[in-house]
Design a protein around this motif. Structure first.
Motif, PDB file in Angstrom:
ATOM      1  N   ILE A  30     -15.893-121.842 -75.464  1.00  0.00           N
ATOM      2  CA  ILE A  30     -16.334-122.297 -76.786  1.00  0.00           C
ATOM      3  C   ILE A  30     -17.068-121.151 -77.505  1.00  0.00           C
ATOM      4  O   ILE A  30     -16.786-120.842 -78.661  1.00  0.00           O
ATOM      5  CB  ILE A  30     -17.238-123.549 -76.664  1.00  0.00           C
ATOM      6  CG1 ILE A  30     -16.409-124.756 -76.213  1.00  0.00           C
ATOM      7  CG2 ILE A  30     -17.934-123.854 -77.994  1.00  0.00           C
ATOM      8  CD1 ILE A  30     -17.195-126.028 -75.948  1.00  0.00           C
ATOM      9  N   ILE A  31     -17.983-120.496 -76.788  1.00  0.00           N
ATOM     10  CA  ILE A  31     -18.790-119.431 -77.416  1.00  0.00           C
ATOM     11  C   ILE A  31     -17.904-118.247 -77.841  1.00  0.00           C
ATOM     12  O   ILE A  31     -17.952-117.790 -78.978  1.00  0.00           O
ATOM     13  CB  ILE A  31     -19.919-118.973 -76.458  1.00  0.00           C
ATOM     14  CG1 ILE A  31     -20.919-120.119 -76.251  1.00  0.00           C
ATOM     15  CG2 ILE A  31     -20.637-117.732 -76.999  1.00  0.00           C
ATOM     16  CD1 ILE A  31     -21.870-119.929 -75.091  1.00  0.00           C
ATOM     17  N   THR A  32     -17.051-117.784 -76.911  1.00  0.00           N
ATOM     18  CA  THR A  32     -16.201-116.634 -77.246  1.00  0.00           C
ATOM     19  C   THR A  32     -15.172-117.027 -78.310  1.00  0.00           C
ATOM     20  O   THR A  32     -14.846-116.232 -79.185  1.00  0.00           O
ATOM     21  CB  THR A  32     -15.492-116.085 -75.990  1.00  0.00           C
ATOM     22  OG1 THR A  32     -14.863-117.182 -75.296  1.00  0.00           O
ATOM     23  CG2 THR A  32     -16.452-115.413 -75.040  1.00  0.00           C
ATOM     24  N   GLY A  33     -14.697-118.281 -78.233  1.00  0.00           N
ATOM     25  CA  GLY A  33     -13.729-118.760 -79.228  1.00  0.00           C
ATOM     26  C   GLY A  33     -14.349-118.789 -80.622  1.00  0.00           C
ATOM     27  O   GLY A  33     -13.748-118.327 -81.596  1.00  0.00           O
ATOM     28  N   LEU A  34     -15.567-119.311 -80.713  1.00  0.00           N
ATOM     29  CA  LEU A  34     -16.253-119.368 -82.013  1.00  0.00           C
ATOM     30  C   LEU A  34     -16.484-117.950 -82.541  1.00  0.00           C
ATOM     31  O   LEU A  34     -16.361-117.699 -83.733  1.00  0.00           O
ATOM     32  CB  LEU A  34     -17.605-120.092 -81.890  1.00  0.00           C
ATOM     33  CG  LEU A  34     -17.550-121.608 -81.753  1.00  0.00           C
ATOM     34  CD1 LEU A  34     -18.950-122.159 -81.526  1.00  0.00           C
ATOM     35  CD2 LEU A  34     -16.942-122.244 -82.999  1.00  0.00           C
ATOM     36  N   GLY A  35     -16.813-117.044 -81.628  1.00  0.00           N
ATOM     37  CA  GLY A  35     -17.059-115.646 -82.004  1.00  0.00           C
ATOM     38  C   GLY A  35     -15.839-115.000 -82.643  1.00  0.00           C
ATOM     39  O   GLY A  35     -15.965-114.157 -83.528  1.00  0.00           O
ATOM     40  N   MET A  36     -14.655-115.407 -82.186  1.00  0.00           N
ATOM     41  CA  MET A  36     -13.425-114.829 -82.766  1.00  0.00           C
ATOM     42  C   MET A  36     -12.999-115.572 -84.022  1.00  0.00           C
ATOM     43  O   MET A  36     -12.389-115.019 -84.918  1.00  0.00           O
ATOM     44  CB  MET A  36     -12.290-114.919 -81.739  1.00  0.00           C
ATOM     45  CG  MET A  36     -12.478-114.038 -80.548  1.00  0.00           C
ATOM     46  SD  MET A  36     -10.990-114.032 -79.542  1.00  0.00           S
ATOM     47  CE  MET A  36     -11.015-115.645 -78.818  1.00  0.00           C
ATOM     48  N   MET A  37     -13.349-116.866 -84.068  1.00  0.00           N
ATOM     49  CA  MET A  37     -12.821-117.752 -85.108  1.00  0.00           C
ATOM     50  C   MET A  37     -13.497-117.552 -86.470  1.00  0.00           C
ATOM     51  O   MET A  37     -12.832-117.509 -87.500  1.00  0.00           O
ATOM     52  CB  MET A  37     -13.061-119.184 -84.617  1.00  0.00           C
ATOM     53  CG  MET A  37     -12.157-120.213 -85.174  1.00  0.00           C
ATOM     54  SD  MET A  37     -12.527-121.726 -84.227  1.00  0.00           S
ATOM     55  CE  MET A  37     -11.401-122.836 -84.975  1.00  0.00           C
ATOM     56  N   PHE A  38     -14.825-117.461 -86.453  1.00  0.00           N
ATOM     57  CA  PHE A  38     -15.563-117.431 -87.719  1.00  0.00           C
ATOM     58  C   PHE A  38     -16.274-116.100 -87.927  1.00  0.00           C
ATOM     59  O   PHE A  38     -16.930-115.590 -87.006  1.00  0.00           O
ATOM     60  CB  PHE A  38     -16.615-118.554 -87.751  1.00  0.00           C
ATOM     61  CG  PHE A  38     -16.031-119.924 -87.648  1.00  0.00           C
ATOM     62  CD1 PHE A  38     -15.263-120.444 -88.689  1.00  0.00           C
ATOM     63  CD2 PHE A  38     -16.225-120.708 -86.520  1.00  0.00           C
ATOM     64  CE1 PHE A  38     -14.703-121.715 -88.595  1.00  0.00           C
ATOM     65  CE2 PHE A  38     -15.674-121.971 -86.419  1.00  0.00           C
ATOM     66  CZ  PHE A  38     -14.911-122.473 -87.455  1.00  0.00           C
ATOM     67  N   HIS A  39     -16.182-115.577 -89.162  1.00  0.00           N
ATOM     68  CA  HIS A  39     -16.860-114.306 -89.479  1.00  0.00           C
ATOM     69  C   HIS A  39     -18.349-114.389 -89.146  1.00  0.00           C
ATOM     70  O   HIS A  39     -18.931-113.444 -88.637  1.00  0.00           O
ATOM     71  CB  HIS A  39     -16.691-113.976 -90.965  1.00  0.00           C
ATOM     72  CG  HIS A  39     -15.319-113.458 -91.265  1.00  0.00           C
ATOM     73  ND1 HIS A  39     -14.821-112.318 -90.689  1.00  0.00           N
ATOM     74  CD2 HIS A  39     -14.328-113.938 -92.067  1.00  0.00           C
ATOM     75  CE1 HIS A  39     -13.588-112.122 -91.105  1.00  0.00           C
ATOM     76  NE2 HIS A  39     -13.264-113.093 -91.935  1.00  0.00           N
ATOM     77  N   GLY A  45     -19.591-110.737 -80.598  1.00  0.00           N
ATOM     78  CA  GLY A  45     -18.815-109.672 -79.951  1.00  0.00           C
ATOM     79  C   GLY A  45     -19.664-108.435 -79.680  1.00  0.00           C
ATOM     80  O   GLY A  45     -19.306-107.618 -78.815  1.00  0.00           O
ATOM     81  N   ILE A  46     -20.782-108.311 -80.388  1.00  0.00           N
ATOM     82  CA  ILE A  46     -21.594-107.071 -80.279  1.00  0.00           C
ATOM     83  C   ILE A  46     -22.033-106.786 -78.837  1.00  0.00           C
ATOM     84  O   ILE A  46     -21.783-105.692 -78.329  1.00  0.00           O
ATOM     85  CB  ILE A  46     -22.806-107.103 -81.255  1.00  0.00           C
ATOM     86  CG1 ILE A  46     -22.305-107.186 -82.701  1.00  0.00           C
ATOM     87  CG2 ILE A  46     -23.705-105.870 -81.057  1.00  0.00           C
ATOM     88  CD1 ILE A  46     -23.380-107.458 -83.737  1.00  0.00           C
ATOM     89  N   GLY A  50     -17.481-105.475 -78.884  1.00  0.00           N
ATOM     90  CA  GLY A  50     -16.508-105.721 -79.960  1.00  0.00           C
ATOM     91  C   GLY A  50     -15.632-106.944 -79.732  1.00  0.00           C
ATOM     92  O   GLY A  50     -15.629-107.541 -78.655  1.00  0.00           O
ATOM     93  N   LEU A  51     -14.893-107.292 -80.788  1.00  0.00           N
ATOM     94  CA  LEU A  51     -14.098-108.528 -80.747  1.00  0.00           C
ATOM     95  C   LEU A  51     -12.920-108.453 -79.775  1.00  0.00           C
ATOM     96  O   LEU A  51     -12.484-109.459 -79.230  1.00  0.00           O
ATOM     97  CB  LEU A  51     -13.600-108.868 -82.153  1.00  0.00           C
ATOM     98  CG  LEU A  51     -14.677-109.337 -83.133  1.00  0.00           C
ATOM     99  CD1 LEU A  51     -14.074-109.694 -84.478  1.00  0.00           C
ATOM    100  CD2 LEU A  51     -15.440-110.544 -82.579  1.00  0.00           C
ATOM    101  N   LYS A  52     -12.412-107.225 -79.558  1.00  0.00           N
ATOM    102  CA  LYS A  52     -11.293-107.073 -78.611  1.00  0.00           C
ATOM    103  C   LYS A  52     -11.726-107.499 -77.216  1.00  0.00           C
ATOM    104  O   LYS A  52     -10.992-108.189 -76.504  1.00  0.00           O
ATOM    105  CB  LYS A  52     -10.848-105.614 -78.581  1.00  0.00           C
ATOM    106  CG  LYS A  52      -9.625-105.348 -79.417  1.00  0.00           C
ATOM    107  CD  LYS A  52      -9.042-104.002 -79.038  1.00  0.00           C
ATOM    108  CE  LYS A  52      -7.649-103.884 -79.585  1.00  0.00           C
ATOM    109  NZ  LYS A  52      -7.092-102.564 -79.357  1.00  0.00           N
ATOM    110  N   ASN A  53     -12.932-107.064 -76.832  1.00  0.00           N
ATOM    111  CA  ASN A  53     -13.447-107.428 -75.510  1.00  0.00           C
ATOM    112  C   ASN A  53     -13.762-108.923 -75.444  1.00  0.00           C
ATOM    113  O   ASN A  53     -13.574-109.565 -74.412  1.00  0.00           O
ATOM    114  CB  ASN A  53     -14.711-106.627 -75.182  1.00  0.00           C
ATOM    115  CG  ASN A  53     -14.386-105.173 -74.933  1.00  0.00           C
ATOM    116  OD1 ASN A  53     -13.220-104.825 -74.758  1.00  0.00           O
ATOM    117  ND2 ASN A  53     -15.399-104.327 -74.912  1.00  0.00           N
ATOM    118  N   LEU A  54     -14.252-109.465 -76.574  1.00  0.00           N
ATOM    119  CA  LEU A  54     -14.560-110.899 -76.624  1.00  0.00           C
ATOM    120  C   LEU A  54     -13.278-111.703 -76.371  1.00  0.00           C
ATOM    121  O   LEU A  54     -13.276-112.693 -75.649  1.00  0.00           O
ATOM    122  CB  LEU A  54     -15.146-111.242 -78.004  1.00  0.00           C
ATOM    123  CG  LEU A  54     -15.945-112.538 -78.091  1.00  0.00           C
ATOM    124  CD1 LEU A  54     -17.207-112.453 -77.252  1.00  0.00           C
ATOM    125  CD2 LEU A  54     -16.316-112.857 -79.534  1.00  0.00           C
TER     126      LEU A  54
END
Ligand code: HEM
Length: 221
Positions: A30-39, A45-46, A50-54
């Motif tokens: 849920i946490i990683t998904g939200l991190g990719m889903m919404f700006h 991702g920090i 970064g978002l690739k690793n997320l």
């Protein structure tokens, strides 16, 4: 949280391991998904570079989620996956007395219809999340129209599981005090069981299967 004499066994070690395996992988997804889903959540991702690793963490956690989901379905479908009529309908009509005052809410077995709904949402939408996630990750040569359906379906799964999770978290901790012990130590108090799962308690006692902390199996009254 150490069980006291007279407490009742509500879950075994395997159930507790599966619960936390499922819960931790689900929360991480849920946490990683939200991190990719919404700006506005991209900052998640920090810490991981970064978002690739997320995304990598998300996808590989998804793989770990699969066995947890399979075991969870195998463990709980009998007690939490089947609605029983008419008693469950009677419980639903008065929301089990959770939302307004009800004199004598219908007695429930191990899991009430609200918990059954949560289990079924996790099981059903969990399978949907796995299938849609795998197809998005490995589209192979599947028709593009089919692959594009996986994105809204994956988002729909989140919309269902996320609110259910908050209700589950609230009721498993402060909403129904004493519940969390079932999933930490495996033992609950007798008064908790009498209120939360009276039918199950009676059945276990009558069949001599009830395990009471500090007593020999089947010796309870
Ligand atoms: C992190 C906080 C969580 C807490 C404090 C918590 C607490 C609990 C408790 C106390 C129970 C036993 C309820 C009872 O015997 O009456 C339970 C059961 C269960 N939990 Fe959790 N849980 C958490 C997270 C999760 C997550 C994230 C999932 C799923 C993705 C999950 C799935 C389940 C399932 C399927 C059951 C068994 C059947 C049911 O109650 O529907 N839990 N949990």
């Amino acid at each position: 949280m150490i069980p006291k004499k007279g407490m009742i066994k509500a879950s075994d070690a395997f159930e507790r391991i599966i619960h936390w395996w499922l819960a931790i992988t689900c929360l991480l997804l849920i946490i990683t998904g939200l991190g990719m889903m919404f700006h506005s959540f991209n900052f998640l991702g920090i810490p991981v570079g970064g978002l690739k690793n997320l995304k990598l963490i998300h996808n590989f956690t998804g793989i770990l989620f699969i066995p947890a989901l399979i075991f969870a379905i195998l463990i709980w479908w009998k007690e939490a996956g089947i609605f029983k009529f008419p008693e469950d309908l009677e419980w639903i009509k008065c929301a089990g007395g959770y939302l307004w005052h009800v004199e004598n809410p219908p007695e429930t077995g191990k899991y009430n219809p609200g918990q059954k709904a949560f289990f079924l949402a996790v099981a059903g939408f969990g399978v949907l999340m796995v299938i849609s996630g795998l197809i998005m990750w490995f589209p192979l040569s599947l028709p593009r129209a089919l692959v594009s359906w996986m994105y809204p379906l994956h988002a729909l799964g989140l919309l269902v599981i996320f609110p259910f999770f908050f209700i589950h978290l609230y009721l498993g901790t402060i909403g129904v005090p004493g519940s969390a012990q079932a999933i930490f130590t495996g033992y609950v108090t007798r008064s908790w069981a009498e209120k939360q799962c009276p039918k199950w308690l009676k059945e276990m006692e009558e069949s001599g299967k009830l395990e009471v902390f500090g007593e020999e199996k089947g010796a309870s009254h």
